[in-house]
Design an enzyme around this catalytic site. Structure first.
Site, PDB file in Angstrom:
ATOM      1  N   GLU A   1       0.827  -1.202   0.000  1.00 20.83           N
ATOM      2  CA  GLU A   1       0.000   0.000   0.000  1.00 20.83           C
ATOM      3  C   GLU A   1       0.866   1.259   0.000  1.00 20.83           C
ATOM      4  O   GLU A   1       1.857   1.346   0.731  1.00 20.83           O
ATOM      5  CB  GLU A   1      -0.902  -0.022   1.240  1.00 20.83           C
ATOM      6  CG  GLU A   1      -1.972   1.045   1.274  1.00 20.83           C
ATOM      7  CD  GLU A   1      -2.954   0.838   2.417  1.00 20.83           C
ATOM      8  OE1 GLU A   1      -3.984   1.534   2.433  1.00 20.83           O
ATOM      9  OE2 GLU A   1      -2.697  -0.015   3.292  1.00 20.83           O
TER      10      GLU A   1
ATOM     11  N   LYS B   1      -9.274   3.599  -2.596  1.00 22.56           N
ATOM     12  CA  LYS B   1      -9.656   2.769  -1.446  1.00 22.56           C
ATOM     13  C   LYS B   1     -11.043   3.176  -0.959  1.00 22.56           C
ATOM     14  O   LYS B   1     -11.347   4.363  -0.827  1.00 22.56           O
ATOM     15  CB  LYS B   1      -8.628   2.940  -0.323  1.00 22.56           C
ATOM     16  CG  LYS B   1      -8.735   1.927   0.805  1.00 22.56           C
ATOM     17  CD  LYS B   1      -7.542   2.050   1.739  1.00 22.56           C
ATOM     18  CE  LYS B   1      -7.554   1.002   2.831  1.00 22.56           C
ATOM     19  NZ  LYS B   1      -6.370   1.099   3.713  1.00 22.56           N
TER      20      LYS B   1
ATOM     21  N   GLY C   1      18.795  -6.199  35.596  1.00 22.21           N
ATOM     22  CA  GLY C   1      17.432  -6.700  35.635  1.00 22.21           C
ATOM     23  C   GLY C   1      16.995  -7.239  34.290  1.00 22.21           C
ATOM     24  O   GLY C   1      17.694  -7.096  33.273  1.00 22.21           O
TER      25      GLY C   1
END
Length: 715
Positions: free
Chosen positions: A44, A113, A364
């Site tokens: 697109e 579209k 961590g």
């Protein structure tokens, strides 16, 4: 009729990179022709790039798109093949998202579209207008730059189909596949046998299955060939478009491209027999509906997609012939995390023309996950280099400072990581030896250039400055300080780490005798952002964040996967460690823990996040749903307290989302304030009306709980 060659394409386009986009389009057409294809479909808005956003409103974007199309039409590469190309078109002063169908230097049809994507990450109606005249068309007068090439003055514009000598082709655009009344239904009943879909569909964990099922369903009942082309890569923002070009026929996937790749151009081909479609459509009920269906205007083209009843399928064309696949290929969520953000990071790094990444390693699991994703990127680069990918090799050479005539090839992921990835452990008196060691061991395992420092003097200096100015010296809670003092002292450490991160990112290349600077990566996960469990302008503030759209639960699973797949045993230590910020003093009786600080578990946060965003629940709606889901192990009053606590913390911390680092979008409940999750950042955080109703209902509901641990898990 004999075999029919078909094709779909994935392109790594970049918003407003008209030259690069043109080159990739031409390359895809050339590859298609080499494989004997007679129909090429691209993603697109492939000429300007899908992610232009407000630039679609600029006349320049429209002008340059026509200029690129003129150059494509002029090229000999487009002769002898039907090409479906995407670009914006202004028709009668209205901007449309269009497909331009071309053949032999002629524009056959401009198809606008009809159903625009306008939720979640998409705002197409901000720039485009949908074509509302279904099965109707008008004349569109071409700009002079196109007239010069095609010798056409006007062409059909609207909802039409293309009729070749041997079949009929219809166009469907991205969102139109996802709508209840998709255009392919009426087109198929009117005799269209081949459907093209040009998409700009982004990656989200576990989303591909939905897309594949819709494509299969489109041709299962209706019959037909469906060509799906998608954008692949980062074209300039938070989204990664995950390619996976596909060809389906009669409800089966017959060809499938990669979902994650460093390739700029990927062409997927299949050779099928159109007679299979016709035999699939012989059911009486389908015939009855087709006989009364609406008619589409057909644009006739004197061109056959097939070479004849017994057409030649030797040589390169034979390579495209594929039997029905046993099933579509899907990555596990752990593999998606390893590949999607890694490809996104590579595109961002090469297109920003910077020299590498920098991340503060805390010891961590979050910063560990960020580091492992960068290492995964390096693995993908090394794999592509071993396959001889010239673009990847050229980009890698530029990043590491090699001259243009260099013979350097990044064949080893560990070695390449040492050149472009920089990590740093920034310890204070509150840091533990365990986290420092984990950070160092991880850096050695993946090969990053690692710095280990203590920043106590900086923290003390800021604290002393405040005491000198105010005459008051703040203390941690453990030393008798108030909650305000305790929080302020934690934030000093967190924010100083952000300053140091940018300092080292700017100067480490200079220290190593190189030019340029590094991009700083953030390591806040989606759950902590949702809860607001982060310091504004701390290390969560960075240039980009590869894990900002991923839940803690999924990150743990990813680390467990990477431990084995990447052969990094040290990751086991991260999995067994208790998540902690290490911003408060450690004592024999107290060690700071994230879940205790938050007042909720990460598993609970994932549930809250999905109900808030995906299920669209307010406080009361979430409470009523959780009474049913958690009622077997929590009382209504306990559930009420958890829901109220979540919404209170979410609301009072929502302002932090306005400064959230741009993150890779991977989760459907992301709190990203930029585009995906549009909400206020000043709330009545105690929700008096909503919380009162929750309390009233909770007080009268029977308690059916039978407490059991870990029942709120999302998996």
């Amino acid at each position: 009729m004999g075999h029919l060659i078909t094709l779909a394409t994935s392109l790594n386009q970049w918003a407003l990179d008209f030259q690069g986009n043109y080159e990739r389009i031409i390359q895809s057409i050339a590859i298609a022709k080499e494989r004997g294809a007679t129909l090429r479909v691209g993603p697109e808005l492939e000429i300007p790039g899908y992610g232009c956003y407000d630039h679609f409103l600029e006349g320049d974007t429209i002008l340059h798109s026509w200029e690129v199309l003129a150059k494509i039409l002029t090229s000999d590469d487009t002769m002898g093949i039907v090409c479906d190309i995407g670009m914006p078109v202004v028709h009668k002063n209205v901007i449309y998202n269009c497909r331009v169908i071309v053949h032999d230097r002629q524009v056959l049809l401009i198809r606008p579209k009809m159903w625009l994507a306008n939720d979640g990450n998409y705002r197409e109606m901000r720039y485009f207008t949908p074509w509302m005249k279904h099965r109707q068309w008008e004349d569109h007068f071409l700009p002079r730059i196109i007239q010069t090439v095609t010798k056409q003055v006007k062409v059909p514009f609207g909802d039409c189909v293309i009729s070749t000598v041997d079949t009929c082709i219809g166009v469907e655009l991205c969102e139109e596949l996802f709508t209840p009344a998709s255009p392919h239904i009426l087109m198929g009943l009117d005799g269209v046998e081949i459907f093209t879909n040009s998409s700009g569909s982004h990656h989200e964990l576990r989303k591909l299955y939905t897309r594949v099922e819709l494509i299969k369903e489109a041709t299962l009942k209706l019959g037909g060939v469906y060509l799906y082309a998608n954008q692949q890569g980062c074209d300039g923002d938070r989204l990664y478009y995950d390619g996976c070009a596909m060809i389906a026929m009669n409800g089966h996937i017959v060809a499938q491209g990669s979902q994650f790749s460093l390739n700029d151009v990927e062409v997927v081909t299949a050779t099928i027999d159109i007679e299979d479609v016709r035999s699939h459509r012989t059911s009486r009920s389908r015939g009855l509906q087709a006989a009364s269906s609406e008619v589409f205007h057909r644009i006739e083209v004197p061109f056959a997609l097939s070479s004849g009843k017994f057409g030649d399928t030797d040589g390169a064309i034979t390579l495209g012939i594929q039997a029905k696949l046993p099933g579509a290929r899907f990555h596990t969520p752990e593999e998606e995390i390893a590949l999607g953000p890694a490809c996104w990071l590579w595109d961002y790094l090469r297109r920003s023309r910077t020299q590498g990444y920098f991340v503060p390693l805390s010891g961590g699991i979050d910063s560990c996950a960020t580091a492992v994703i960068v290492y995964s990127m390096c693995r993908l680069v090394a794999e592509a280099a071993r396959k001889g990918d010239k673009q990847v090799i050229a980009d890698a050479r530029r990043m590491v400072g090699e001259p243009e005539d260099s013979v350097y090839i990044p064949l080893d992921a560990h070695e390449f990581c040492s050149k472009i990835f920089h990590t740093c452990y920034m310890g204070t008196e509150n840091s533990s030896a365990e986290t420092r060691k984990r950070a160092k061991d991880l850096s050695e395992a993946i090969g990053s250039y690692h710095v280990d420092l203590n920043m106590n003097t900086l923290v003390t200096s800021v604290r002393d400055l405040f005491a000198f100015v105010t005459g008051m010296r703040p203390q941690f809670r453990a030393h008798g300080g108030s909650g305000a003092e305790n929080l302020a002292l934690q934030n000093i450490q967190a924010r100083l780490r952000m300053l140091l991160a940018y300092l080292f990112a700017q100067l480490l290349p200079w220290v190593r005798g190189r030019q340029g600077a590094l991009l700083v990566l953030g390591s806040a996960n989606v759950d902590e952002s949702l809860r607001g469990y982060l310091t504004k302008y701390d290390c969560s503030s960075a240039d980009i964040n590869p894990i900002g759209g991923i839940s803690k639960t999924d990150l743990k699973k990813f680390i467990a996967y990477a431990r084995d797949a990447f052969e990094i045993p040290i990751l086991n230590d991260f999995l067994s460690a208790i998540p902690t910020a290490e911003l408060e003093p450690i004592s024999e009786t107290y060690v700071q823990a994230d879940e205790a600080d938050m007042g909720m578990t990460y598993d609970e946060l994932s549930v809250f996040g999905r109900f808030r965003k995906v299920e669209k629940c307010g406080p009361y709606g979430m409470f009523t749903k959780l009474v049913h889901e958690w009622g077997s192990f929590l009382s209504p009053v306990q559930i009420a307290e958890k829901v109220k606590h979540f919404f209170f913390e979410y609301a009072r911390n929502r302002h932090k989302m306005t400064t959230l680092t741009p993150s890779y979008h991977a989760e459907s409940y992301s709190p990203d304030d930029n585009r995906f999750d549009l909400r206020p950042f000043l709330y009545p955080s105690r929700f008096p009306w909503q919380f009162k109703k929750i309390d009233e209902v909770a007080a009268v509901l029977p308690d059916r709980s039978n407490p059991a641990p870990d029942r709120t898990k999302t998996d």
